[in-house]
Design an enzyme around this catalytic site. Sequence first.
Site, mmCIF file in Angstrom:
data_model
loop_
_atom_site.group_PDB
_atom_site.id
_atom_site.type_symbol
_atom_site.label_atom_id
_atom_site.label_comp_id
_atom_site.label_asym_id
_atom_site.label_seq_id
_atom_site.Cartn_x
_atom_site.Cartn_y
_atom_site.Cartn_z
ATOM 1 N N LYS A 1 -4.283 -39.526 2.297
ATOM 2 C CA LYS A 1 -2.843 -39.285 2.242
ATOM 3 C C LYS A 1 -2.167 -40.500 1.624
ATOM 4 O O LYS A 1 -2.388 -41.621 2.066
ATOM 5 C CB LYS A 1 -2.275 -39.044 3.650
ATOM 6 C CG LYS A 1 -2.561 -37.668 4.233
ATOM 7 C CD LYS A 1 -1.758 -36.562 3.562
ATOM 8 C CE LYS A 1 -0.278 -36.669 3.848
ATOM 9 N NZ LYS A 1 0.096 -36.336 5.232
ATOM 10 N N HIS A 2 -1.381 -40.293 0.604
ATOM 11 C CA HIS A 2 -0.597 -41.354 -0.013
ATOM 12 C C HIS A 2 -1.478 -42.527 -0.442
ATOM 13 O O HIS A 2 -1.187 -43.688 -0.157
ATOM 14 C CB HIS A 2 0.537 -41.797 0.906
ATOM 15 C CG HIS A 2 1.531 -40.703 1.187
ATOM 16 N ND1 HIS A 2 2.374 -40.209 0.224
ATOM 17 C CD2 HIS A 2 1.774 -39.985 2.315
ATOM 18 C CE1 HIS A 2 3.115 -39.236 0.746
ATOM 19 N NE2 HIS A 2 2.754 -39.078 2.007
ATOM 20 N N HIS B 1 -4.659 -52.395 -4.393
ATOM 21 C CA HIS B 1 -3.249 -52.045 -4.611
ATOM 22 C C HIS B 1 -3.140 -51.093 -5.810
ATOM 23 O O HIS B 1 -3.999 -51.125 -6.684
ATOM 24 C CB HIS B 1 -2.405 -53.277 -4.867
ATOM 25 C CG HIS B 1 -2.279 -54.193 -3.693
ATOM 26 N ND1 HIS B 1 -1.484 -53.901 -2.603
ATOM 27 C CD2 HIS B 1 -2.884 -55.375 -3.407
ATOM 28 C CE1 HIS B 1 -1.577 -54.888 -1.716
ATOM 29 N NE2 HIS B 1 -2.417 -55.782 -2.179
ATOM 30 N N ASN C 1 -2.259 -54.944 3.099
ATOM 31 C CA ASN C 1 -3.315 -55.409 3.985
ATOM 32 C C ASN C 1 -3.918 -54.222 4.721
ATOM 33 O O ASN C 1 -3.222 -53.275 5.069
ATOM 34 C CB ASN C 1 -2.752 -56.391 5.017
ATOM 35 C CG ASN C 1 -2.531 -57.785 4.496
ATOM 36 O OD1 ASN C 1 -3.259 -58.277 3.664
ATOM 37 N ND2 ASN C 1 -1.494 -58.436 5.023
#
Length: 387
Positions: free
Chosen positions: A65-66, A387, A226
């Site tokens: 998810k996301h 990221h 993180n």
Amino acid sequence: MDLRYGINPQNTRARVEPLHPGADLPLRLLQGQPSYVNLLDALNAWRLVSEAAALLGRPAAASFKHVSPAGAALAGPVDDTAAALYGVDPTTVGPLTAAYLRARDADPKSSYGDFAAVSHEVDLELADLLVRVVSDGIVAPGYAPGVLDVLARKKNGRFLVLAADPGFVPPATEAREVHGLRLVQDRDPHPPTADLLTDVRVGTLTESACTDLLLGLTVLRYTQSNSVCYLRDGMALGIGAGQQSRVDCTRLAGAKADTWWLRRHPAVRALDFRPEVRRQDRINWQIRYLEGDLTPDERIRFAAALRGAAPAALEPAGRAAWLARRTGLSYVSDGCLPFRDNVDHAARHGVTAIAEPGGSLRSAEVEAACAEHGIALAHTGLRLFHH
């Protein structure tokens, strides 16, 4: 290929294209029309499950998810709580379906509307399960005969089905364009391996802990930083992603791992919902019951969802006694632990083994905290920011 839209619907023009004309593609679209985020989920999830299965020798699954996993797991036993929730026989469920069930059940509230990924060919058993849960799509290396016909019935044919190429080798460099700049870096070519756990600073790692820690390292490689992960028996039970403070990440993921265990409490399993209450609503009510801070409106709706009277809140003593029965969790951090507070909080959640890069200014304090709590500690020397 034109995409449905970009990250948001107002990003109306969005497309995906190979880096070089005629180049091999990592994915093939078999059904549906993906969005920008769908593809980010699929690409991250596929790499996670394929690397986990190759490393640990068992089918693997993830629920994304996301652009971060809500859960990830290896094939293994499905307990009675998860089996009853998803309507399967735990004694006969196949390994691939078991892997996805274990991944989805880690944080089933967050897995609502997930993007699924599995490391092996999707069979009819898993296809039948996918039709019955709220999910947006799946990526897998292949699909058994008849599976695509089953999945075509889901969401009126809009359920996304992607086939990953297991032999695809990505370029040596990767780039991202942001605000008029192109950022280029070497691709990380080294997935986690068992030799990352040879530098044991405190205690001794068991075989099961090594399996969980290696799964956790693979999970965090594709989790927004993180990030930390709590694991047990080949399941990532609590994943904390994208927090600016690592200890906040540790506490968030620990609370998720606690919730997974508390959902097995007899008081939670005894909640008698009306037949018309949907699976996801049952899950959400179980979690709200455990959280205990229901609003007045929620109290009314919770009572209406049950056949009998709403039960009293779970007493703190009973809650603590149940949590005390859960031990043997492992904990992985994508970056070095800067303070011992992460260890202190991890110990509260039943952690007995930790893997982290090491090398912080206070690593000696972290090691001392592990020794104090009886937690084995391995330094991997490898940061896994994503990221």
